[in-house]
Enzyme design. Structure first.
Site, short mmCIF file in Angstrom:
data_model
loop_
_atom_site.label_atom_id
_atom_site.label_comp_id
_atom_site.label_asym_id
_atom_site.label_seq_id
_atom_site.Cartn_x
_atom_site.Cartn_y
_atom_site.Cartn_z
N SER A 4 45.24 37.62 54.07
CA SER A 4 43.80 37.36 54.25
C SER A 4 43.54 36.86 55.65
O SER A 4 44.33 36.09 56.21
CB SER A 4 43.34 36.31 53.24
OG SER A 4 42.07 35.83 53.58
N TYR A 27 37.19 41.06 58.29
CA TYR A 27 35.78 41.38 58.29
C TYR A 27 35.42 41.83 59.70
O TYR A 27 36.11 41.48 60.66
CB TYR A 27 34.95 40.15 57.92
CG TYR A 27 35.29 39.57 56.58
CD1 TYR A 27 34.72 40.07 55.42
CD2 TYR A 27 36.21 38.53 56.47
CE1 TYR A 27 35.04 39.55 54.17
CE2 TYR A 27 36.54 38.00 55.23
CZ TYR A 27 35.95 38.52 54.08
OH TYR A 27 36.28 38.00 52.86
N LYS A 129 38.05 47.93 51.56
CA LYS A 129 38.15 47.23 50.28
C LYS A 129 36.76 46.84 49.81
O LYS A 129 36.01 46.20 50.53
CB LYS A 129 39.00 45.96 50.46
CG LYS A 129 38.98 44.99 49.28
CD LYS A 129 40.06 43.93 49.45
CE LYS A 129 39.91 42.80 48.45
NZ LYS A 129 38.94 41.78 48.88
N HIS A 153 35.61 42.09 44.56
CA HIS A 153 35.89 40.80 45.18
C HIS A 153 36.19 39.74 44.11
O HIS A 153 35.74 38.60 44.21
CB HIS A 153 34.69 40.38 46.05
CG HIS A 153 35.08 39.67 47.32
ND1 HIS A 153 34.79 40.14 48.57
CD2 HIS A 153 35.76 38.52 47.54
CE1 HIS A 153 35.24 39.31 49.50
NE2 HIS A 153 35.84 38.32 48.89
N ARG A 208 44.80 36.08 41.92
CA ARG A 208 44.91 34.85 41.15
C ARG A 208 46.30 34.61 40.54
O ARG A 208 46.78 33.48 40.57
CB ARG A 208 43.84 34.82 40.06
CG ARG A 208 42.50 34.47 40.67
CD ARG A 208 41.39 34.46 39.64
NE ARG A 208 40.29 35.25 40.13
CZ ARG A 208 39.02 35.14 39.72
NH1 ARG A 208 38.71 34.28 38.78
NH2 ARG A 208 38.08 35.88 40.24
#
Lengths: 257, 257, 257, 257
Positions: A4, A27, A129, A153, A208
């Site tokens: 990330s 981004y 994505k 997301h 997660r």
């Protein structure tokens, strides 16, 4: 592994430590030069692909973050996002939720042309994505994207967005195998992986489960979480009679239709 | 009655005590000679059919067994699986769940050819258990199987496998009455039996109700559990106006379509 | 009002006290002479129709009755079923549930011919109660029945029987308006009445609401329960713009299809 | 803002205080002269439209009101409904629920002709509220209505009425864009607004969120409730890629069909 852009570890350190290929999630920044510099840095660090998140023109209102007054713990920051000319700035410490902390790095005006622009900056393949519609999947092909991730997301952006496993078949059909289609969201068991592949995914991403493993047992916990998923997926393949990934076909999900 | 190969009572004793025909459930062992010997023993004991379980290339990860640290109680073992040349070995005592205890007797490479091979070993009819797809049902006919059982192994093998009653109609249609189609899984009431027959089953198998009866009331409990099912089924036939098994037709389940 | 044959009040007394027409519900007894005598008595008492229950070849296994050891309270009996030649016999006192108490009066062999026979005994119109299939609805016409009741016996006979409101449209279509179609089961609110009529019923029957009213408030409770249903139904008609019963058409239930 | 005719504040005061246009909701009274006078007063006060509620030939039986013995608090009354010639009469104080308090002002005989009559009284556009069927939507066009509100009166009139969001598409299709179609009922989040517009609404109305805001935080609470809805709606537009209201098209709700 997809790192990330909000990671609190330097991309260079992650790539060095990694035993497999590292992709970098990013981004497109309002400040295009920021993005250009980040891409150069990431490519230099040895990442193998760029994964552009396209479902975040604005940050979703994540009510849990708001209620919990989420903020990064002291000493942690989005270190890969510290511009070289502002090396002393600690980003993401405002205590006002992810949204306010990271809004500066989003650009609601991003369009397909920017995807082309991003590709022009780098030799790395660009994967996008956040695709959940077949029309967007087709456009991905038109704009030279090298892969897409069917993602909502983690359900944290658009309220009541459809589940990715539900939209996957239509998206995969639209892509027609021309580029890889990944899926994330809701992958909790090995059989979820099997189903995603059966419905058209090339692979899945998990978030997660890894974090839960981390919270429950640190590095060992992460290793165990990944091992469980892999073991369950191996078992699911065996029990459905699939000797290869290729053998995981759509009829597994509705065998008698 | 179908005697599990994991039974802790000798097949010979069961057949002697039985008042009706006994079938024998088995797996094809990695060691084919083991299987050959078992089939010979079972046939000699007087069993009337072999029921080959085909949904178990590996043992499912049964989390309840894992959590409960399932192991066979002391003094019990899969006595019919003790090879004659290892008569002192007590099998299935490892305490590590059914999976680890019995993995040695499974063979993930079993294929349709092995079904033919099994049939060649014996005069007994071979029935396969674990068919949930119409294509597999058709192959069963091609390979000379004498009957099939629509079964998902009580839901304990493949995570999120479809309910057997849901897949039964397509399987029964594929078989077209050429061989008997049995069903197990979820049969708890007499009306469940009626529905299974209405949707194409020749008969059903029950597992848990018998075990619950055993746990609740020993032999009397088993007798009562079976009597309840039979009484309820008789009643369900009467209340749906069926004087014979043949009269239990599919329209009973959706009478106005 | 439809008086149950299990009533503990004499049919003659009920008819005398009634301010509207009384119908009589009955079963065809194994002893046809018993039934012949009952019909004659009922007709002489002034009942206006016979309602033959046809979903009861055997008594359903009503587990609540079994668990509660249901029996008629002392002093109550199915007084209309006391054969004239056995006037001292108190029926239904066995304490073993309705099923055992009343099995003697059922006949599992009853068929359409017996419906014709019953009609031949009396000038009263014969209505049959317990029709849930369109084929049975059509046969009702063939055998000269004057009305049918779509009923699953309050869900107490056949385990997992479909809801009457679900089967009503197909049954009503099969009857095509040639005879009245009543419905019972699940009518708890005025809008339930509206829906039943919209889907093809001429009228509905209610059982439990009346009994709940009785339990809660004796005669006043029954009056209130019936008033509530009527008021709610009036309101439902007004709110759906229906000035007459005829105006309650099927499109009310799915207005935009 | 649409001011309810049951408001306890004078319409003149509301219009004076308002920063945007005020519409006035009304019923057609049994006493047509009462309605004529009310319309004149409302028009004189500066309201911009009349919203005629058409789903209330009678007051629904609102059991919560009945159980809670709802009555207007002392000192409050439906002040806009006090006829000029009865200025001392306090209306709606009976303590017997909204229904009994306000029945006098409803007229179950209202029909499409009365809608024409209402339009003839005023230069204000007449919008009707309570349309849930496509046939009624079409009639609205025939009778010169200037807009409709798809509404089930917050679910408080007709028991088990369909959700407005479910009937909206058929109604909107019937109107074909000739007049605005509003929706109320169940709008709780910004994404609900997006969905309503996607399915054919020009706008939505909210009731409870405003009242909850009022109860929780007085004027500030109302402002916050409205701000939250607006912010969430802005976010929902951004996240679904809609830069204009016009871009909110039906495919957003089922993007892959």
């Amino acid at each position: 592994m997809v790192l990330s852009s909000l990671s609190n570890t330097l991309v260079e350190d992650v790539v060095k430590a990694a035993t497999g290929p590292v992709w970098f999630q990013l981004y497109i920044n309002k400040d295009r030069e920021f993005t250009r510099a980040l891409v150069a840095r990431v490519e230099a660090a040895g990442c193998k692909a760029l994964m552009l998140t396209v479902d975040t023109p604005e940050w979703g209102r994540r009510e849990r973050d708001v209620r919990n007054c989420f903020h990064l713990p002291e000493g942690l920051c989005g270190i890969n996002l510290v511009p070289s000319n502002q090396s002393g700035v600690v980003i993401g410490q405002s205590g006002a939720g992810m949204g306010q902390a990271f809004t500066w790095m989003l650009d609601a005006s991003v369009s397909w042309k920017d995807v082309e622009w991003l590709s022009s900056l780098t030799k790395l393949p660009v994967v996008i994505k956040g695709v959940c519609r077949k029309d967007d999947a087709k456009k991905s092909l038109d704009y030279g994207v090298k892969g897409i991730v069917v993602s909502n997301h983690g359900g944290r952006q658009m309220d009541t967005a459809p589940a990715t496993i539900e939209v996957l078949p239509a998206v995969a059909d639209a892509v027609g195998g021309k580029i890889p289609v990944l899926l994330d969201g809701g992958v909790r068991r090995g059989v979820d992986v099997l189903k995603a592949i059966a419905l058209g995914a090339s692979a899945v991403q998990v978030g997660r489960p890894v974090l839960w493993g981390l919270a429950a047992g640190s590095q060992k916990g992460v290793e165990l979480a990944l091992k469980m998923l892999r073991d369950e997926f191996d078992l699911a393949m065996a029990l459905s009679g699939c000797q290869t990934i290729k053998a995981i076909t759509r009829d597994l999900v509705s065998p008698n239709q």
